[in-house]
Design a protein around this motif. Structure first.
Motif, PDB file in Angstrom:
ATOM      1  N   GLU A  32      -0.474   8.154   7.299  1.00 17.65           N
ATOM      2  CA  GLU A  32      -1.840   8.645   7.473  1.00 17.65           C
ATOM      3  C   GLU A  32      -2.940   7.587   7.365  1.00 17.65           C
ATOM      4  OE1 GLU A  32      -2.279  11.965   4.857  1.00 17.65           O
ATOM      5  OE2 GLU A  32      -0.974  13.246   6.073  1.00 17.65           O
ATOM      6  N   PRO A  33      -2.944   6.740   6.337  1.00 11.13           N
ATOM      7  CA  PRO A  33      -4.087   5.822   6.214  1.00 11.13           C
ATOM      8  C   PRO A  33      -4.043   4.604   7.147  1.00 11.13           C
ATOM      9  CG  PRO A  33      -2.620   5.561   4.341  1.00 11.13           C
ATOM     10  CD  PRO A  33      -2.078   6.677   5.170  1.00 11.13           C
ATOM     11  N   ALA A  67       2.113   1.735  -3.470  1.00 12.54           N
ATOM     12  CA  ALA A  67       1.027   2.248  -4.314  1.00 12.54           C
ATOM     13  C   ALA A  67       0.869   3.750  -4.101  1.00 12.54           C
ATOM     14  CB  ALA A  67      -0.275   1.520  -4.009  1.00 12.54           C
ATOM     15  N   ARG A  68       0.968   4.193  -2.857  1.00  9.23           N
ATOM     16  CA  ARG A  68       0.876   5.628  -2.561  1.00  9.23           C
ATOM     17  C   ARG A  68       2.046   6.364  -3.214  1.00  9.23           C
ATOM     18  NH1 ARG A  68       2.112   9.964  -2.432  1.00  9.23           N
ATOM     19  NH2 ARG A  68       1.667  11.645  -0.964  1.00  9.23           N
ATOM     20  N   LEU A  69       3.243   5.803  -3.119  1.00 10.00           N
ATOM     21  CA  LEU A  69       4.415   6.452  -3.701  1.00 10.00           C
ATOM     22  C   LEU A  69       4.381   6.462  -5.224  1.00 10.00           C
ATOM     23  CD1 LEU A  69       7.174   5.221  -1.231  1.00 10.00           C
ATOM     24  CD2 LEU A  69       6.257   7.553  -1.465  1.00 10.00           C
ATOM     25  N   GLU A 129       2.027   7.491  -6.818  1.00  9.84           N
ATOM     26  CA  GLU A 129       1.337   8.754  -7.120  1.00  9.84           C
ATOM     27  C   GLU A 129       2.265   9.955  -6.968  1.00  9.84           C
ATOM     28  OE1 GLU A 129      -1.975   8.871  -4.471  1.00  9.84           O
ATOM     29  OE2 GLU A 129      -2.793   6.988  -5.224  1.00  9.84           O
ATOM     30  N   ALA A 180       0.837  -1.207   0.000  1.00 10.02           N
ATOM     31  CA  ALA A 180       0.000   0.000   0.000  1.00 10.02           C
ATOM     32  C   ALA A 180       0.874   1.260   0.000  1.00 10.02           C
ATOM     33  CB  ALA A 180      -0.935  -0.009   1.211  1.00 10.02           C
ATOM     34  N   MET A 181       1.970   1.218   0.725  1.00 11.02           N
ATOM     35  CA  MET A 181       2.879   2.362   0.745  1.00 11.02           C
ATOM     36  C   MET A 181       3.483   2.586  -0.645  1.00 11.02           C
ATOM     37  SD  MET A 181       4.667   1.537   4.387  1.00 11.02           S
ATOM     38  CE  MET A 181       5.410   3.109   4.815  1.00 11.02           C
ATOM     39  N   ALA A 234       6.379  11.171  -0.895  1.00 12.64           N
ATOM     40  CA  ALA A 234       5.649  11.404   0.351  1.00 12.64           C
ATOM     41  C   ALA A 234       6.608  11.256   1.523  1.00 12.64           C
ATOM     42  CB  ALA A 234       4.497  10.411   0.496  1.00 12.64           C
ATOM     43  N   GLU A 291       3.238  11.285   5.938  1.00 16.28           N
ATOM     44  CA  GLU A 291       2.195  11.192   4.912  1.00 16.28           C
ATOM     45  C   GLU A 291       1.888   9.729   4.587  1.00 16.28           C
ATOM     46  OE1 GLU A 291       3.123  15.403   2.598  1.00 16.28           O
ATOM     47  OE2 GLU A 291       4.177  13.579   1.987  1.00 16.28           O
ATOM     48  N   LEU A 292       2.927   8.896   4.560  1.00 13.15           N
ATOM     49  CA  LEU A 292       2.706   7.470   4.311  1.00 13.15           C
ATOM     50  C   LEU A 292       1.926   6.823   5.453  1.00 13.15           C
ATOM     51  CD1 LEU A 292       6.174   6.395   2.869  1.00 13.15           C
ATOM     52  CD2 LEU A 292       4.010   6.593   1.625  1.00 13.15           C
TER      53      LEU A 292
END
Length: 114
Positions: free
Chosen positions: A37-38, A23-25, A27, A20-21, A30, A34-35
């Motif tokens: 947060e969810p 996948a966020r990166l 975008e 998931a981290m 971060a 910020e990583l």
């Protein structure tokens, strides 16, 4: 303990939080905060996940004044995809040969039953 890069990549990808981290990166860069947060886990646990990703070469961390952004590195993922693709082709070839063999056996059984 020294681990080859491909093993380190697959080990890092084995955890859903790290995936998931990444996948966020994908975008954009971060920070660790910020990583985090969810996720409902401690910042210390997030930091350990970041360290695993960094050691596997999947991310880099830089310094931008007080900010330390993480950035996704695609090369290790490309290597993993290449390895998977190579082995997928081998496996598909084996499955194709198995299918032909099973059809041959079925035909022989049908001929024998007639």
């Amino acid at each position: 303990m020294t681990t080859d890069p491909l093993s380190a990549t697959f080990a890092a990808l084995a955890d859903p939080t790290r995936r998931a981290m990444l996948a966020r990166l994908a975008e954009g860069e971060a920070t660790v905060n910020e990583l985090a947060e969810p996720f409902s886990i401690s910042l210390q646990a997030i930091s350990r996940h970041v360290k695993v990703l960094e050691q596997a070469g999947l991310i880099t961390r830089s310094r931008d004044a007080q900010r330390r952004p993480c950035t996704l590195r695609l090369a290790p993922l490309d290597d993993a995809v290449d390895w998977l693709e190579e082995h997928r082709q081998v496996l598909e070839g084996r499955l194709d040969r198995l299918e032909v063999h099973l059809r041959t056996i079925q035909q022989k059984n049908q001929e024998h039953d007639q």
